[in-house]
Motif scaffolding. Structure first.
Motif, PDB file in Angstrom:
ATOM      1  N   PHE A  96       1.969   1.273   5.998  1.00  0.00           N
ATOM      2  CA  PHE A  96       2.186   1.002   4.573  1.00  0.00           C
ATOM      3  C   PHE A  96       1.585  -0.341   4.168  1.00  0.00           C
ATOM      4  O   PHE A  96       1.115  -0.505   3.037  1.00  0.00           O
ATOM      5  CB  PHE A  96       3.673   1.058   4.248  1.00  0.00           C
ATOM      6  CG  PHE A  96       4.196   2.453   4.087  1.00  0.00           C
ATOM      7  CD1 PHE A  96       3.858   3.215   2.967  1.00  0.00           C
ATOM      8  CD2 PHE A  96       5.004   3.032   5.047  1.00  0.00           C
ATOM      9  CE1 PHE A  96       4.319   4.509   2.813  1.00  0.00           C
ATOM     10  CE2 PHE A  96       5.473   4.323   4.904  1.00  0.00           C
ATOM     11  CZ  PHE A  96       5.137   5.075   3.788  1.00  0.00           C
ATOM     12  N   SER A  97       1.563  -1.303   5.084  1.00  0.00           N
ATOM     13  CA  SER A  97       0.922  -2.574   4.781  1.00  0.00           C
ATOM     14  C   SER A  97      -0.583  -2.397   4.620  1.00  0.00           C
ATOM     15  O   SER A  97      -1.207  -2.977   3.709  1.00  0.00           O
ATOM     16  CB  SER A  97       1.218  -3.582   5.900  1.00  0.00           C
ATOM     17  OG  SER A  97       0.631  -4.826   5.619  1.00  0.00           O
ATOM     18  N   ALA A  99      -2.062   0.439   3.746  1.00  0.00           N
ATOM     19  CA  ALA A  99      -2.252   1.203   2.507  1.00  0.00           C
ATOM     20  C   ALA A  99      -2.168   0.299   1.286  1.00  0.00           C
ATOM     21  O   ALA A  99      -2.944   0.442   0.327  1.00  0.00           O
ATOM     22  CB  ALA A  99      -1.211   2.316   2.430  1.00  0.00           C
ATOM     23  N   LYS A 100      -1.252  -0.642   1.320  1.00  0.00           N
ATOM     24  CA  LYS A 100      -1.112  -1.572   0.210  1.00  0.00           C
ATOM     25  C   LYS A 100      -2.329  -2.484   0.101  1.00  0.00           C
ATOM     26  O   LYS A 100      -2.763  -2.852  -1.002  1.00  0.00           O
ATOM     27  CB  LYS A 100       0.153  -2.414   0.409  1.00  0.00           C
ATOM     28  CG  LYS A 100       0.676  -3.049  -0.860  1.00  0.00           C
ATOM     29  CD  LYS A 100       2.079  -3.603  -0.656  1.00  0.00           C
ATOM     30  CE  LYS A 100       2.648  -4.129  -1.973  1.00  0.00           C
ATOM     31  NZ  LYS A 100       4.033  -4.619  -1.824  1.00  0.00           N
ATOM     32  N   THR A 101      -2.918  -2.837   1.235  1.00  0.00           N
ATOM     33  CA  THR A 101      -4.138  -3.649   1.228  1.00  0.00           C
ATOM     34  C   THR A 101      -5.295  -2.886   0.588  1.00  0.00           C
ATOM     35  O   THR A 101      -6.027  -3.418  -0.264  1.00  0.00           O
ATOM     36  CB  THR A 101      -4.516  -4.040   2.667  1.00  0.00           C
ATOM     37  OG1 THR A 101      -3.442  -4.749   3.265  1.00  0.00           O
ATOM     38  CG2 THR A 101      -5.767  -4.898   2.679  1.00  0.00           C
ATOM     39  N   VAL A 102      -5.466  -1.635   0.983  1.00  0.00           N
ATOM     40  CA  VAL A 102      -6.581  -0.831   0.483  1.00  0.00           C
ATOM     41  C   VAL A 102      -6.425  -0.555  -1.008  1.00  0.00           C
ATOM     42  O   VAL A 102      -7.390  -0.691  -1.785  1.00  0.00           O
ATOM     43  CB  VAL A 102      -6.675   0.486   1.273  1.00  0.00           C
ATOM     44  CG1 VAL A 102      -7.727   1.406   0.663  1.00  0.00           C
ATOM     45  CG2 VAL A 102      -7.006   0.199   2.739  1.00  0.00           C
ATOM     46  N   THR A 103      -5.235  -0.159  -1.427  1.00  0.00           N
ATOM     47  CA  THR A 103      -5.046   0.120  -2.854  1.00  0.00           C
ATOM     48  C   THR A 103      -5.188  -1.147  -3.692  1.00  0.00           C
ATOM     49  O   THR A 103      -5.748  -1.111  -4.802  1.00  0.00           O
ATOM     50  CB  THR A 103      -3.651   0.727  -3.090  1.00  0.00           C
ATOM     51  OG1 THR A 103      -2.652  -0.150  -2.552  1.00  0.00           O
ATOM     52  CG2 THR A 103      -3.544   2.084  -2.424  1.00  0.00           C
ATOM     53  N   GLY A 104      -4.712  -2.276  -3.187  1.00  0.00           N
ATOM     54  CA  GLY A 104      -4.865  -3.537  -3.917  1.00  0.00           C
ATOM     55  C   GLY A 104      -6.319  -3.953  -4.024  1.00  0.00           C
ATOM     56  O   GLY A 104      -6.763  -4.432  -5.081  1.00  0.00           O
ATOM     57  N   ALA A 105      -7.079  -3.764  -2.940  1.00  0.00           N
ATOM     58  CA  ALA A 105      -8.509  -4.099  -2.979  1.00  0.00           C
ATOM     59  C   ALA A 105      -9.260  -3.179  -3.924  1.00  0.00           C
ATOM     60  O   ALA A 105     -10.172  -3.609  -4.647  1.00  0.00           O
ATOM     61  CB  ALA A 105      -9.093  -4.024  -1.577  1.00  0.00           C
ATOM     62  N   ALA A 106      -8.873  -1.898  -3.959  1.00  0.00           N
ATOM     63  CA  ALA A 106      -9.535  -0.950  -4.850  1.00  0.00           C
ATOM     64  C   ALA A 106      -9.225  -1.264  -6.314  1.00  0.00           C
ATOM     65  O   ALA A 106     -10.098  -1.161  -7.183  1.00  0.00           O
ATOM     66  CB  ALA A 106      -9.101   0.470  -4.514  1.00  0.00           C
ATOM     67  N   CYS A 191       5.121  -9.112  -1.394  1.00  0.00           N
ATOM     68  CA  CYS A 191       3.761  -9.576  -1.703  1.00  0.00           C
ATOM     69  C   CYS A 191       2.858  -8.404  -2.063  1.00  0.00           C
ATOM     70  O   CYS A 191       2.854  -7.371  -1.381  1.00  0.00           O
ATOM     71  CB  CYS A 191       3.196 -10.330  -0.499  1.00  0.00           C
ATOM     72  SG  CYS A 191       1.528 -10.954  -0.759  1.00  0.00           S
ATOM     73  N   ASN A 192       2.061  -8.595  -3.132  1.00  0.00           N
ATOM     74  CA  ASN A 192       1.114  -7.571  -3.570  1.00  0.00           C
ATOM     75  C   ASN A 192      -0.341  -8.033  -3.459  1.00  0.00           C
ATOM     76  O   ASN A 192      -1.247  -7.300  -3.848  1.00  0.00           O
ATOM     77  CB  ASN A 192       1.396  -7.166  -5.021  1.00  0.00           C
ATOM     78  CG  ASN A 192       2.754  -6.489  -5.170  1.00  0.00           C
ATOM     79  OD1 ASN A 192       3.117  -5.636  -4.364  1.00  0.00           O
ATOM     80  ND2 ASN A 192       3.507  -6.890  -6.188  1.00  0.00           N
ATOM     81  N   ASP A 193      -0.575  -9.216  -2.930  1.00  0.00           N
ATOM     82  CA  ASP A 193      -1.930  -9.748  -2.811  1.00  0.00           C
ATOM     83  C   ASP A 193      -2.662  -9.022  -1.676  1.00  0.00           C
ATOM     84  O   ASP A 193      -2.227  -9.076  -0.521  1.00  0.00           O
ATOM     85  CB  ASP A 193      -1.865 -11.244  -2.518  1.00  0.00           C
ATOM     86  CG  ASP A 193      -3.223 -11.914  -2.611  1.00  0.00           C
ATOM     87  OD1 ASP A 193      -4.246 -11.239  -2.370  1.00  0.00           O
ATOM     88  OD2 ASP A 193      -3.269 -13.129  -2.898  1.00  0.00           O
TER      89      ASP A 193
END
Length: 311
Positions: A96-97, A99-106, A191-193
């Protein structure tokens, strides 16, 4: 008729003989008196002492059990459902971490920074594994709070390094998986960064799987998956040849077990030796690497692997 003179029986018991604390000599004395009219034979004058060793428990000296390498079916090498649960929890947290990185970067159209942060996390994980490995190799013992069992385990690993290859997957990773779950999950929630998430995901993932990378570095090339061998040869994972140097005297180099990328810098610049000097002058504590390796550090060969079958 005459009565032959026989050896007189001593008035004092033969058990008066000084004995050791553990073994007591118990003697049985037989005196024979024989009546005869002929010249006696030498065998008729009998003084028979039959010694018998009698073992008595010693309440002073403790019985020290022999210590050997764990067997292949040893419970300490087996996986339990608790181990599997923690490893599953750690993997889920990392997924999930990521996934959150990829979606945030996208969403932010920002890819370079999270990837760079991930690379920094990869290098830092290798460095942290080396610092931790150096610490528990050189300081503390089995009675040390919190880290005692890990210190004892790593010292046993130096004596029987091949046993790590017999340790089941979840058994090998569950302790790190528990730490990663409890550390990364709050960061993931708060964190959402994508940059921070990218750094945390790669760093935490490498730390969690570092013991598996370590296990592979003790494996034989023919028994390892081809992908693992390729990653070792490329320097992505710590190689067998690099880590084998750590298990040779004086046991004070190549501590990093993720990729080994930091080993050359740390060893060439004597970073750990400098830290050892600082600790010694400040606290008066000597590291184990300054002493001649004791029996607990001398590697024993794996008898099962050393046997050669002759046809």
């Amino acid at each position: 008729m005459s009565i032959l003179k026989q050896h007189r029986c001593p008035s004092r018991s033969l058990t008066h003989i000084p004995t050791s604390p553990r073994l007591h000599l118990v003697a049985r004395l037989t005196c024979s008196a024989t009546t005869t009219t002929t010249k006696p034979k030498s065998s008729q004058n009998q003084l028979v002492i039959e010694p018998r060793l009698e073992t008595k428990p010693d309440s002073i000296t403790p019985i020290i059990p022999s210590v050997g390498p764990p067997l292949s079916n040893d419970p300490s090498l087996q996986t339990t459902w608790s181990h599997r649960a923690w490893v599953a929890s750690g993997c889920t947290t990392l997924f999930f971490s990521l996934a959150k990185t990829v979606t945030g970067a996208a969403d932010t159209h920002m890819w370079f920074e999270p990837i760079l942060a991930g690379y920094v996390g990869y290098v830092l994980a290798d460095l942290l594994s080396g610092v931790y490995h150096w610490g528990i190799d050189n300081y503390g013992d089995a009675t040390t709070p919190i880290f005692g069992s890990q210190i004892e385990g790593f010292q046993g690993h130096h004596k029987w390094p091949w046993t790590i290859t017999r340790r089941q997957f979840a058994n090998n990773l569950h302790a790190l998986a528990r730490s990663i779950t409890l550390t990364v999950l709050p960061i993931e929630i708060l964190c959402n960064d994508p940059v921070i998430q990218g750094f945390v995901t790669v760093c935490a993932g490498c730390i969690m799987f570092s013991q598996q990378f370590h296990s592979w570095s003790h494996g034989t090339k023919s028994k390892l998956p081809p992908l693992v061998v390729a990653l070792q040869d490329a320097g992505v994972l710590v190689s067998r040849s690099q880590h084998s140097a750590h298990h040779r005297p004086p046991y004070n180099s190549n501590y990093c077990i993720v990729s080994g990328v930091c080993n050359e810098f740390l060893d060439k610049n004597k970073v750990f030796e400098a830290l050892e000097m600082i600790i010694f002058f400040k606290l008066g504590v000597r590291p184990r690497s300054w002493s001649e390796p004791g029996a607990e550090w001398i590697e024993e060969m794996d008898e099962a692997q050393s046997q050669v079958t002759v046809h």
